[in-house]
Design a protein around this motif. Structure first.
Motif, PDB file in Angstrom:
ATOM      1  N   ASP A  69       0.833  -1.200   0.000  1.00 29.97           N
ATOM      2  CA  ASP A  69       0.000   0.000   0.000  1.00 29.97           C
ATOM      3  C   ASP A  69       0.870   1.253   0.000  1.00 29.97           C
ATOM      4  O   ASP A  69       0.561   2.240  -0.662  1.00 29.97           O
ATOM      5  N   GLN A  70       2.001   1.185   0.707  1.00 33.48           N
ATOM      6  CA  GLN A  70       2.903   2.332   0.768  1.00 33.48           C
ATOM      7  C   GLN A  70       3.470   2.663  -0.622  1.00 33.48           C
ATOM      8  O   GLN A  70       3.488   3.828  -1.019  1.00 33.48           O
ATOM      9  N   SER A  71       3.912   1.659  -1.374  1.00 32.68           N
ATOM     10  CA  SER A  71       4.478   1.939  -2.700  1.00 32.68           C
ATOM     11  C   SER A  71       3.406   2.446  -3.662  1.00 32.68           C
ATOM     12  O   SER A  71       3.679   3.300  -4.508  1.00 32.68           O
ATOM     13  N   ALA A  72       2.176   1.955  -3.544  1.00 34.33           N
ATOM     14  CA  ALA A  72       1.087   2.437  -4.401  1.00 34.33           C
ATOM     15  C   ALA A  72       0.801   3.907  -4.132  1.00 34.33           C
ATOM     16  O   ALA A  72       0.681   4.706  -5.065  1.00 34.33           O
ATOM     17  N   TRP A  73       0.713   4.278  -2.851  1.00 37.13           N
ATOM     18  CA  TRP A  73       0.421   5.673  -2.510  1.00 37.13           C
ATOM     19  C   TRP A  73       1.592   6.589  -2.847  1.00 37.13           C
ATOM     20  O   TRP A  73       1.383   7.730  -3.276  1.00 37.13           O
ATOM     21  N   LEU A  74       2.822   6.107  -2.677  1.00 33.39           N
ATOM     22  CA  LEU A  74       3.998   6.910  -3.050  1.00 33.39           C
ATOM     23  C   LEU A  74       4.025   7.167  -4.558  1.00 33.39           C
ATOM     24  O   LEU A  74       4.347   8.278  -4.994  1.00 33.39           O
ATOM     25  N   MET A  75       3.689   6.159  -5.344  1.00 33.44           N
ATOM     26  CA  MET A  75       3.666   6.330  -6.796  1.00 33.44           C
ATOM     27  C   MET A  75       2.583   7.328  -7.192  1.00 33.44           C
ATOM     28  O   MET A  75       2.801   8.194  -8.031  1.00 33.44           O
ATOM     29  N   LEU A  76       1.409   7.212  -6.573  1.00 32.49           N
ATOM     30  CA  LEU A  76       0.332   8.163  -6.859  1.00 32.49           C
ATOM     31  C   LEU A  76       0.726   9.583  -6.461  1.00 32.49           C
ATOM     32  O   LEU A  76       0.473  10.541  -7.196  1.00 32.49           O
ATOM     33  N   LEU A  77       1.377   9.720  -5.330  1.00 27.02           N
ATOM     34  CA  LEU A  77       1.847  11.028  -4.871  1.00 27.02           C
ATOM     35  C   LEU A  77       2.884  11.605  -5.830  1.00 27.02           C
ATOM     36  O   LEU A  77       2.857  12.801  -6.136  1.00 27.02           O
ATOM     37  N   ALA A  78       3.780  10.761  -6.325  1.00 27.91           N
ATOM     38  CA  ALA A  78       4.801  11.218  -7.277  1.00 27.91           C
ATOM     39  C   ALA A  78       4.149  11.730  -8.567  1.00 27.91           C
ATOM     40  O   ALA A  78       4.567  12.763  -9.109  1.00 27.91           O
ATOM     41  N   VAL A  79       3.124  11.041  -9.039  1.00 24.47           N
ATOM     42  CA  VAL A  79       2.426  11.483 -10.252  1.00 24.47           C
ATOM     43  C   VAL A  79       1.706  12.802  -9.992  1.00 24.47           C
ATOM     44  O   VAL A  79       1.715  13.712 -10.823  1.00 24.47           O
ATOM     45  N   ALA A  80       1.071  12.917  -8.847  1.00 21.48           N
ATOM     46  CA  ALA A  80       0.381  14.159  -8.502  1.00 21.48           C
ATOM     47  C   ALA A  80       1.376  15.316  -8.447  1.00 21.48           C
ATOM     48  O   ALA A  80       1.065  16.426  -8.876  1.00 21.48           O
TER      49      ALA A  80
END
Length: 179
Positions: free
Chosen positions: A166-177
């Motif tokens: 879950d941490q890597s998914a949210w980090l990737m989404l945050l990076a795209v944002a």
């Protein structure tokens, strides 16, 4: 719940790769323009449009236009190679991005040569032969797929959603944002 994180991760990775690929490609045009004595008037980077760099003064349009796809493939390859040498944890993401850039830039130049769209129109106007544009695509697209193939099976990754935290998914989404 693991499948949702897997989907968030892959969709974010694809969107982020698209945005970053456009940025690196346009950086090539900008640096090409600066190094040839040109004047950059505008850079368009938007997730829902095709990126472009406008020069008000462009003394070497042939060099500037090729600087985009060349830096657009060489810089991501350099990032990946440095990541491999330094053994960074996310080297597989750099490898994915390098493959993405090779495929996107190669397909753009080879495919775009048929209709003279975007950069390809400028390339044709400044004397780039079709065989060179097709050669660029024939070199870069398979190289990109080769990099992706070395990452392993997509089917195997899809069968194991627990590999994406879950941490890597949210980090990737945050990076795209952030992009």
């Amino acid at each position: 719940m693991s499948r949702i994180y897997q989907l968030v991760f892959i969709l974010s990775l694809l969107c982020g790769s698209w945005l970053a690929m456009m940025g690196v490609h346009e950086l090539g045009h900008v640096l090409g323009g600066i190094f040839t004595g040109g004047s950059i008037s505008r850079v368009v980077l938007h997730p829902l449009s095709v990126s472009r760099t406008d020069l008000s003064i462009n003394p070497a349009p042939g060099l500037v236009v090729w600087a985009g796809p060349l830096l657009g493939v060489l810089l991501p390859l350099l990032f990946w190679l440095v990541g491999r040498v330094l053994r960074v944890r996310f080297v597989s993401l750099l490898q994915f991005f390098a493959g993405f850039c090779l495929i996107a830039n190669g397909a753009y130049i080879a495919g775009g040569s048929l209709d003279g769209i975007g950069d390809c129109g400028v390339m044709l106007q400044t004397g780039t032969p079709l065989w060179m544009m097709w050669g660029f695509g024939l070199l870069t697209v398979p190289a990109g797929f080769w990099l992706w193939h070395r990452l392993g099976s997509l089917q195997d990754w899809w069968r194991h959603p627990e590999r994406v935290s879950d941490q890597s998914a949210w980090l990737m989404l945050l990076a795209v944002a952030a992009l």
